[in-house]
Design a protein around this motif. Structure first.
Motif, PDB file in Angstrom:
ATOM      1  N   GLY A 103       0.812  -1.213   0.000  1.00 57.96           N
ATOM      2  CA  GLY A 103       0.000   0.000   0.000  1.00 57.96           C
ATOM      3  C   GLY A 103       0.846   1.264   0.000  1.00 57.96           C
ATOM      4  O   GLY A 103       0.554   2.207  -0.735  1.00 57.96           O
ATOM      5  N   TYR A 104       1.895   1.265   0.803  1.00 61.54           N
ATOM      6  CA  TYR A 104       2.762   2.441   0.857  1.00 61.54           C
ATOM      7  C   TYR A 104       3.444   2.690  -0.480  1.00 61.54           C
ATOM      8  O   TYR A 104       3.436   3.808  -1.016  1.00 61.54           O
ATOM      9  CB  TYR A 104       3.825   2.303   1.959  1.00 61.54           C
ATOM     10  N   ASP A 146      -9.547   1.034   1.711  1.00 60.48           N
ATOM     11  CA  ASP A 146      -9.557  -0.054   2.691  1.00 60.48           C
ATOM     12  C   ASP A 146      -8.673   0.279   3.892  1.00 60.48           C
ATOM     13  O   ASP A 146      -9.001  -0.083   5.026  1.00 60.48           O
ATOM     14  CB  ASP A 146      -9.102  -1.362   2.037  1.00 60.48           C
ATOM     15  N   PHE A 147      -7.591   0.995   3.646  1.00 57.29           N
ATOM     16  CA  PHE A 147      -6.720   1.449   4.730  1.00 57.29           C
ATOM     17  C   PHE A 147      -7.503   2.350   5.671  1.00 57.29           C
ATOM     18  O   PHE A 147      -7.480   2.180   6.899  1.00 57.29           O
ATOM     19  CB  PHE A 147      -5.531   2.213   4.141  1.00 57.29           C
ATOM     20  N   ALA A 148      -8.226   3.293   5.097  1.00 63.92           N
ATOM     21  CA  ALA A 148      -9.019   4.230   5.904  1.00 63.92           C
ATOM     22  C   ALA A 148     -10.054   3.474   6.735  1.00 63.92           C
ATOM     23  O   ALA A 148     -10.226   3.756   7.922  1.00 63.92           O
ATOM     24  CB  ALA A 148      -9.698   5.256   4.999  1.00 63.92           C
ATOM     25  N   ILE A 156      -5.766   7.646  12.675  1.00 64.11           N
ATOM     26  CA  ILE A 156      -4.482   7.650  11.957  1.00 64.11           C
ATOM     27  C   ILE A 156      -4.756   7.466  10.465  1.00 64.11           C
ATOM     28  O   ILE A 156      -5.416   6.518  10.077  1.00 64.11           O
ATOM     29  CB  ILE A 156      -3.561   6.535  12.472  1.00 64.11           C
ATOM     30  N   ARG A 157      -4.243   8.379   9.687  1.00 65.24           N
ATOM     31  CA  ARG A 157      -4.407   8.323   8.239  1.00 65.24           C
ATOM     32  C   ARG A 157      -3.064   7.941   7.599  1.00 65.24           C
ATOM     33  O   ARG A 157      -2.060   7.854   8.288  1.00 65.24           O
ATOM     34  CB  ARG A 157      -4.896   9.670   7.723  1.00 65.24           C
ATOM     35  N   GLN A 158      -3.074   7.735   6.291  1.00 67.07           N
ATOM     36  CA  GLN A 158      -1.859   7.233   5.641  1.00 67.07           C
ATOM     37  C   GLN A 158      -0.601   8.059   5.942  1.00 67.07           C
ATOM     38  O   GLN A 158       0.419   7.488   6.326  1.00 67.07           O
ATOM     39  CB  GLN A 158      -2.089   7.080   4.135  1.00 67.07           C
ATOM     40  N   PRO A 159      -0.649   9.378   5.761  1.00 63.57           N
ATOM     41  CA  PRO A 159       0.563  10.155   6.022  1.00 63.57           C
ATOM     42  C   PRO A 159       0.986  10.106   7.493  1.00 63.57           C
ATOM     43  O   PRO A 159       2.182  10.077   7.785  1.00 63.57           O
ATOM     44  CB  PRO A 159       0.166  11.580   5.636  1.00 63.57           C
ATOM     45  N   LEU A 160       0.013  10.060   8.405  1.00 66.16           N
ATOM     46  CA  LEU A 160       0.348  10.004   9.827  1.00 66.16           C
ATOM     47  C   LEU A 160       1.023   8.682  10.164  1.00 66.16           C
ATOM     48  O   LEU A 160       2.003   8.644  10.912  1.00 66.16           O
ATOM     49  CB  LEU A 160      -0.916  10.189  10.675  1.00 66.16           C
ATOM     50  N   ASN A 199       3.467  21.196   4.601  1.00 65.86           N
ATOM     51  CA  ASN A 199       2.398  20.257   4.951  1.00 65.86           C
ATOM     52  C   ASN A 199       2.766  19.376   6.146  1.00 65.86           C
ATOM     53  O   ASN A 199       1.880  18.790   6.784  1.00 65.86           O
ATOM     54  CB  ASN A 199       2.049  19.389   3.746  1.00 65.86           C
ATOM     55  N   MET A 200       4.052  19.309   6.445  1.00 69.27           N
ATOM     56  CA  MET A 200       4.496  18.537   7.612  1.00 69.27           C
ATOM     57  C   MET A 200       3.998  19.200   8.896  1.00 69.27           C
ATOM     58  O   MET A 200       3.703  18.513   9.879  1.00 69.27           O
ATOM     59  CB  MET A 200       6.027  18.463   7.646  1.00 69.27           C
ATOM     60  N   VAL A 201       3.931  20.513   8.892  1.00 71.03           N
ATOM     61  CA  VAL A 201       3.664  21.249  10.135  1.00 71.03           C
ATOM     62  C   VAL A 201       2.399  20.777  10.836  1.00 71.03           C
ATOM     63  O   VAL A 201       2.427  20.378  12.007  1.00 71.03           O
ATOM     64  CB  VAL A 201       3.571  22.766   9.863  1.00 71.03           C
ATOM     65  N   SER A 202       1.284  20.771  10.119  1.00 74.16           N
ATOM     66  CA  SER A 202       0.023  20.413  10.780  1.00 74.16           C
ATOM     67  C   SER A 202      -0.029  18.922  11.111  1.00 74.16           C
ATOM     68  O   SER A 202      -0.667  18.518  12.089  1.00 74.16           O
ATOM     69  CB  SER A 202      -1.181  20.818   9.936  1.00 74.16           C
ATOM     70  N   LEU A 203       0.661  18.107  10.308  1.00 73.80           N
ATOM     71  CA  LEU A 203       0.690  16.669  10.601  1.00 73.80           C
ATOM     72  C   LEU A 203       1.434  16.408  11.907  1.00 73.80           C
ATOM     73  O   LEU A 203       0.961  15.654  12.769  1.00 73.80           O
ATOM     74  CB  LEU A 203       1.345  15.903   9.438  1.00 73.80           C
TER      75      LEU A 203
END
Lengths: 145, 145
Positions: A15-16, B28-30, B38-42, B70-74
DNA sequence: TATTGTTATACTCTATAACTATA
DNA sequence: TATAGTTATAGAGTATAACAATA
């Protein structure tokens, strides 16, 4: 010198790597087609309408995995640009039948030409067999949608 | 009965099938992780910080292809939830050094457990050899980013 | 001067719910 | 009542530009 930094638990996840690979393709696709104003979903719609003249709007969405609600503005965009013709379906007056215009077909072909180069760029170093293998595996994954 | 509808010029495009496959995995990950928040980037950030304790925020972004802005808010989201600890780097006071907290490591492991099931679901019917083949091909594609 | 993180902002894609007009 | 298309809206990911603090 390869980075010593590691991606840890991400390393074995299909997936990644799918997400990163798809992102790389998307960025290069956008670059290749910027000045046309055609984006990935718009190209997909043009291709499906071209392959199935008179197809109904909802069916295009089903094939491409685009929700009805999101099809509306995409089709508006294409009709307003004169690339797609939208006719009330005679046998079901709720539905729209879609066809490419001459301009739409020309745009599709120009985009296809550029996308061919884009794909070649992204798959440089892949043998034809590897390309086919990847395509086959991806098709099988996408069926799980 | 397979549909007679065709996807025309999309059929041979790796980019199209990559997009659909990635979308299927993402959905499916979501589903698998909804209640964790937790989402994909997190998840990717947690995994990289876990694998590289003390790594700087910007480096995490570079590895994962996430822009500084975009890293900041994550990272805010992860620190506010007590999953990541952010320390001013002693050798460069502009930068932040990141580490997982105990809760962060526990969350990472719980997510990894669920993701294992998610991957198995999405790759049902694939042999181990096919999975490895796909992984290898995707890694090569992602390198073109 | 260049870089790290930050803020503000905008665009695209996707998702859901409620509406309309037809069936 | 069910379906096709629509409207409104929201969330998530990604992109750029300008700024402060530090190098």
């Amino acid at each position: 010198m390869p980075s010593k930094l590691r991606i840890g638990l991400l390393a074995p996840l299909v997936g990644y790597h799918l997400r990163r690979a798809s992102g790389a393709f998307s960025a290069d696709f956008a670059d290749a087609l910027t000045d046309t104003g055609i984006r990935q979903p718009l190209f997909a719609i043009l291709a499906v309408v071209d392959a199935n003249p008179g197809i109904k709007q909802g069916v295009v969405g089903n094939i491409l995995g685009i929700k009805r609600a999101n099809m509306v503005s995409l089709i508006n965009e294409l009709t307003e640009r004169g690339l797609v013709e939208r006719l009330v379906a005679p046998e079901d007056r709720r539905a729209f039948s879609l066809m490419l215009t001459g301009d739409g077909r020309a745009m599709l072909m120009e985009c296809a030409r550029r996308i061919e180069a884009h794909e070649a760029r992204m798959l440089a170093g892949f043998s034809e067999g590897e390309r086919e293998m990847l395509l086959g595996l991806l098709r099988r994954v996408a069926r799980k949608a």
